[in-house]
Design a protein around this motif. Structure first.
Motif, PDB file in Angstrom:
ATOM      1  N   SER A  72       0.814  -1.333   0.074  1.00  0.00           N
ATOM      2  CA  SER A  72       0.183  -0.029   0.060  1.00  0.00           C
ATOM      3  C   SER A  72       0.739   1.317   0.085  1.00  0.00           C
ATOM      4  O   SER A  72       2.065   1.320   0.310  1.00  0.00           O
ATOM      5  N   ASN A  73       0.285   2.403  -0.375  1.00  0.00           N
ATOM      6  CA  ASN A  73       1.343   3.591  -0.541  1.00  0.00           C
ATOM      7  C   ASN A  73       0.437   4.765   0.439  1.00  0.00           C
ATOM      8  O   ASN A  73      -0.830   4.782   0.274  1.00  0.00           O
ATOM      9  N   GLN A  74       1.412   5.366   0.895  1.00  0.00           N
ATOM     10  CA  GLN A  74       0.962   6.510   1.676  1.00  0.00           C
ATOM     11  C   GLN A  74       1.966   7.819   1.280  1.00  0.00           C
ATOM     12  O   GLN A  74       2.864   7.976   1.504  1.00  0.00           O
ATOM     13  N   CYS A  75       1.115   8.921   1.230  1.00  0.00           N
ATOM     14  CA  CYS A  75       1.548  10.157   0.653  1.00  0.00           C
ATOM     15  C   CYS A  75       1.999  11.059   1.637  1.00  0.00           C
ATOM     16  O   CYS A  75       1.289  11.231   2.551  1.00  0.00           O
ATOM     17  N   LEU A  76       3.433  11.454   1.713  1.00  0.00           N
ATOM     18  CA  LEU A  76       3.707  12.523   2.630  1.00  0.00           C
ATOM     19  C   LEU A  76       3.505  13.828   2.304  1.00  0.00           C
ATOM     20  O   LEU A  76       3.455  14.672   3.272  1.00  0.00           O
ATOM     21  N   MET A  77       4.103  14.206   1.269  1.00  0.00           N
ATOM     22  CA  MET A  77       4.318  15.382   0.677  1.00  0.00           C
ATOM     23  C   MET A  77       4.178  15.387  -0.797  1.00  0.00           C
ATOM     24  O   MET A  77       5.021  14.728  -1.434  1.00  0.00           O
ATOM     25  N   GLU A  78       3.345  16.219  -1.553  1.00  0.00           N
ATOM     26  CA  GLU A  78       3.377  16.532  -2.943  1.00  0.00           C
ATOM     27  C   GLU A  78       3.003  17.807  -3.126  1.00  0.00           C
ATOM     28  O   GLU A  78       2.152  18.537  -2.767  1.00  0.00           O
ATOM     29  N   VAL A  79       4.110  18.540  -3.882  1.00  0.00           N
ATOM     30  CA  VAL A  79       3.990  19.891  -4.489  1.00  0.00           C
ATOM     31  C   VAL A  79       3.639  19.745  -5.970  1.00  0.00           C
ATOM     32  O   VAL A  79       4.799  19.564  -6.695  1.00  0.00           O
ATOM     33  N   PRO A  80       2.377  19.912  -6.603  1.00  0.00           N
ATOM     34  CA  PRO A  80       2.189  19.756  -7.744  1.00  0.00           C
ATOM     35  C   PRO A  80       2.582  20.838  -8.766  1.00  0.00           C
ATOM     36  O   PRO A  80       2.806  20.758 -10.066  1.00  0.00           O
ATOM     37  N   ARG A  81       2.853  22.141  -8.134  1.00  0.00           N
ATOM     38  CA  ARG A  81       3.248  23.151  -8.861  1.00  0.00           C
ATOM     39  C   ARG A  81       4.462  23.842  -8.107  1.00  0.00           C
ATOM     40  O   ARG A  81       4.230  24.799  -7.405  1.00  0.00           O
ATOM     41  N   TRP A  82       5.672  23.364  -8.537  1.00  0.00           N
ATOM     42  CA  TRP A  82       6.800  23.788  -7.754  1.00  0.00           C
ATOM     43  C   TRP A  82       7.341  25.254  -8.023  1.00  0.00           C
ATOM     44  O   TRP A  82       7.201  25.637  -9.317  1.00  0.00           O
ATOM     45  N   ASN A  83       7.357  25.962  -7.173  1.00  0.00           N
ATOM     46  CA  ASN A  83       7.876  27.499  -7.326  1.00  0.00           C
ATOM     47  C   ASN A  83       8.882  27.640  -6.424  1.00  0.00           C
ATOM     48  O   ASN A  83       9.146  27.550  -5.254  1.00  0.00           O
ATOM     49  N   PHE A  84      10.257  28.016  -7.084  1.00  0.00           N
ATOM     50  CA  PHE A  84      11.329  28.185  -6.053  1.00  0.00           C
ATOM     51  C   PHE A  84      11.334  29.308  -5.041  1.00  0.00           C
ATOM     52  O   PHE A  84      11.935  29.093  -4.136  1.00  0.00           O
ATOM     53  N   ASN A  85      10.524  30.337  -5.464  1.00  0.00           N
ATOM     54  CA  ASN A  85      10.428  31.483  -4.534  1.00  0.00           C
ATOM     55  C   ASN A  85       9.322  30.968  -3.243  1.00  0.00           C
ATOM     56  O   ASN A  85       9.134  32.078  -2.396  1.00  0.00           O
ATOM     57  N   HIS A  86       8.772  29.947  -3.267  1.00  0.00           N
ATOM     58  CA  HIS A  86       7.856  29.628  -2.233  1.00  0.00           C
ATOM     59  C   HIS A  86       8.129  28.209  -1.705  1.00  0.00           C
ATOM     60  O   HIS A  86       7.343  27.386  -1.754  1.00  0.00           O
ATOM     61  N   GLN A  87       9.158  28.205  -1.097  1.00  0.00           N
ATOM     62  CA  GLN A  87       9.503  26.845  -0.452  1.00  0.00           C
ATOM     63  C   GLN A  87       9.374  27.083   1.276  1.00  0.00           C
ATOM     64  O   GLN A  87       9.448  28.287   1.783  1.00  0.00           O
ATOM     65  N   ASN A  88       9.239  25.987   1.853  1.00  0.00           N
ATOM     66  CA  ASN A  88       8.897  26.100   3.191  1.00  0.00           C
ATOM     67  C   ASN A  88       9.021  24.886   3.906  1.00  0.00           C
ATOM     68  O   ASN A  88       9.223  23.594   3.240  1.00  0.00           O
ATOM     69  N   ASN A  89       8.997  24.729   5.026  1.00  0.00           N
ATOM     70  CA  ASN A  89       8.836  23.570   5.957  1.00  0.00           C
ATOM     71  C   ASN A  89       7.421  23.250   6.410  1.00  0.00           C
ATOM     72  O   ASN A  89       6.666  24.142   6.815  1.00  0.00           O
ATOM     73  N   TYR A  90       7.136  22.015   6.059  1.00  0.00           N
ATOM     74  CA  TYR A  90       5.713  21.482   6.225  1.00  0.00           C
ATOM     75  C   TYR A  90       5.701  20.584   7.333  1.00  0.00           C
ATOM     76  O   TYR A  90       5.959  19.566   7.343  1.00  0.00           O
ATOM     77  N   LYS A  91       4.688  21.047   8.550  1.00  0.00           N
ATOM     78  CA  LYS A  91       4.610  20.072   9.802  1.00  0.00           C
ATOM     79  C   LYS A  91       3.304  19.372   9.349  1.00  0.00           C
ATOM     80  O   LYS A  91       2.435  19.989   9.183  1.00  0.00           O
ATOM     81  N   LEU A  92       3.469  17.904   9.452  1.00  0.00           N
ATOM     82  CA  LEU A  92       2.631  17.074   9.238  1.00  0.00           C
ATOM     83  C   LEU A  92       1.405  17.273  10.283  1.00  0.00           C
ATOM     84  O   LEU A  92       1.587  17.199  11.349  1.00  0.00           O
ATOM     85  N   LEU A  93      -0.021  17.254   9.937  1.00  0.00           N
ATOM     86  CA  LEU A  93      -1.123  17.401  10.834  1.00  0.00           C
ATOM     87  C   LEU A  93      -0.874  16.021  11.723  1.00  0.00           C
ATOM     88  O   LEU A  93      -1.040  16.097  13.001  1.00  0.00           O
ATOM     89  N   GLN A  94      -0.642  14.908  11.029  1.00  0.00           N
ATOM     90  CA  GLN A  94      -0.573  13.866  11.710  1.00  0.00           C
ATOM     91  C   GLN A  94       0.840  13.244  11.614  1.00  0.00           C
ATOM     92  O   GLN A  94       1.145  12.824  10.398  1.00  0.00           O
ATOM     93  N   ALA A  95       1.583  12.766  12.514  1.00  0.00           N
ATOM     94  CA  ALA A  95       3.005  12.403  12.232  1.00  0.00           C
ATOM     95  C   ALA A  95       2.881  10.962  11.593  1.00  0.00           C
ATOM     96  O   ALA A  95       1.854  10.258  11.998  1.00  0.00           O
TER      97      ALA A  95
END
Length: 434
Positions: A367-390
């Motif tokens: 089975s597959n579980q997604c952690l993070m996907e950025v479908p429209r990458w923008n070099f000027n809008h990078q960030n650290n993303y805290k998962l709502l559920q670890a």
């Protein structure tokens, strides 16, 4: 008389229509409907001197920029929330719902009514990211003027806490953001300080050259900044351990020839401003779980095995690994191999050719579980993303990284892994506990 009577009826009808429009309680106005939304979603960045290009704090501010606001929200380029919510859920989601976009669009289309200030519910803007408190700030000891082009420089900073402590929040503060391409902070343990000090002593001027990292081994990753990144507290109850006598090394990549998105395109050394960048930390004496930051990528890519040919519109590179097997080496023995790991925060990173990045897990049962996907990458809008559920990854599960690039622009040349702005990367930093 008949014509006068007809005209009178028309004027009366127009007056009634205008009166009806003015008292229509369903028509959105600024103070009651728009201001709370703008403050909640935009106000933290769009303040005087903030990271947003213009303030959006008053009716005059918003009315003046109403057409640009409508275009930005309808195209979903603003607020700049890049992850796909279909993949996972994260703290601090600033994206707009469909009905909120419709509200802003309707308000603009109907003329941008102001309404009455007394109708305002009094919503205040949230902070534009950042730490809940700053306990320690470290800075470059003196200003540094970068060389023309791409200049990689490391600076040793003193850690002032004289007892064992835990970093529980990180924020980078670039001094001259127009010439800073990225910064990476490393923690140097007391036993390795002399090695780094020798590197600094060997070169004249502030700091030392450190292309590709901190310049030596035995340093742990603390955090990074790239355009769009804001600081934040680490997940509750977790922190990175710091021993007294440690040092912080800040690697700064300066780009002064126009390659960087925010670069002035300076070519004369006399035009390049001196930079004094700094780091801010939230610090606590104890935590429930010790954490580390681990970089996930294909080691083979360092040997220029991530080719992105010119003329291609969708180049893809993938990498998969059971990270539990090698986490002992990656954390310097802090974590044990073949034990479950918990992912709390994900920081994806590519450069300017990137179009999409995805990080997911394939469980032992396929089975597959997604952690993070950025479908429209923008070099000027990078960030650290805290998962709502670890999320926990177990031995036998694999972590998968997939990056996409578009290298089809006129005049494009082959690209590959590298640290300059014209090179590319495919990686994700992971804030983990065990």
């Amino acid at each position: 008389m008949r014509r006068l009577f007809t005209a009178g009826l028309l004027l009366t009808g127009m007056g009634l229509a205008a009166c009806s429009e003015e008292t229509d309680e369903t028509a959105p106005n600024y103070h009651r409907d728009v201001a709370p939304l703008v403050q909640q979603k935009c106000g933290g960045c769009h303040v005087e001197g903030g990271i947003g290009p213009m303030p959006l704090q008053t009716y005059a501010d918003v009315f003046k920029n109403r057409d640009a606001i409508r275009a930005a929200v309808e195209s979903r380029t603003m607020p700049p929330w890049m992850p796909s919510n279909e993949c996972n859920q994260y703290h601090g989601d600033s994206s707009l719902k469909d009905e909120q976009i419709q509200l802003l669009s309707r308000w603009v289309s109907e003329g941008g009514r102001e309404g009455k200030a007394s109708e305002s519910p009094g919503v205040k803007a949230p902070p534009a990211g950042g730490l809940s408190r700053v306990d320690v700030r470290v800075s470059m000891k003196e200003p540094y003027t970068p060389k023309t082009g791409d200049d990689y420089r490391c600076f040793i900073m003193d850690w002032s806490v004289d007892q064992t402590a835990f970093i529980t929040g990180f924020q980078a503060e670039p001094g001259v953001a127009s010439i800073v391409h990225h910064v990476i902070a490393y923690l140097v343990p007391p036993a390795a300080v002399s090695i780094y000090q020798q590197l600094d002593n060997n070169e004249a001027g502030p700091g030392y050259t450190c292309f590709g990292g901190s310049g030596a081994g035995q340093a742990a990753f603390l955090g990074a900044w790239a355009p769009g990144t804001v600081g934040s507290d680490f997940p509750e109850g977790t922190g990175i351990k710091v021993a007294p006598g440690s040092k912080v090394v800040l690697q700064v990549h300066y780009s002064t020839t126009g390659h960087g998105e925010h670069s002035h395109g300076l070519t004369a050394a006399a035009e390049i401003p001196a930079d004094t960048s700094a780091l801010a930390f939230k610090v606590d004496s104890t935590v429930t779980k010790q954490a580390v930051v681990m970089a996930f990528l294909n080691p083979a890519w360092f040997q220029k095995k991530m080719n992105i040919p010119a003329g291609q519109t969708d180049v893809v590179h993938r990498y998969s690994s059971d990270v539990t097997k090698s986490v002992g080496f990656a954390t310097g023995g802090l974590f044990k191999n073949n034990m479950p790991l918990t992912f709390h925060m994900v920081t994806p990173h590519m450069h300017k050719l990137g179009t999409r990045i995805r990080l997911d897990m394939t469980r032992a049962d396929t089975s597959n579980q997604c952690l993070m996907e950025v479908p429209r990458w923008n070099f000027n809008h990078q960030n650290n993303y805290k998962l709502l559920q670890a999320q926990v990854i177990n031995p036998g599960d694999t972590l998968n990284l997939e990056c996409h690039w578009d290298n089809s622009a006129p005049g494009a040349v082959d690209s590959n892994w590298g640290e300059t702005t014209s090179d590319e990367m495919c990686m994700s930093f992971l804030y983990i506990t065990q």
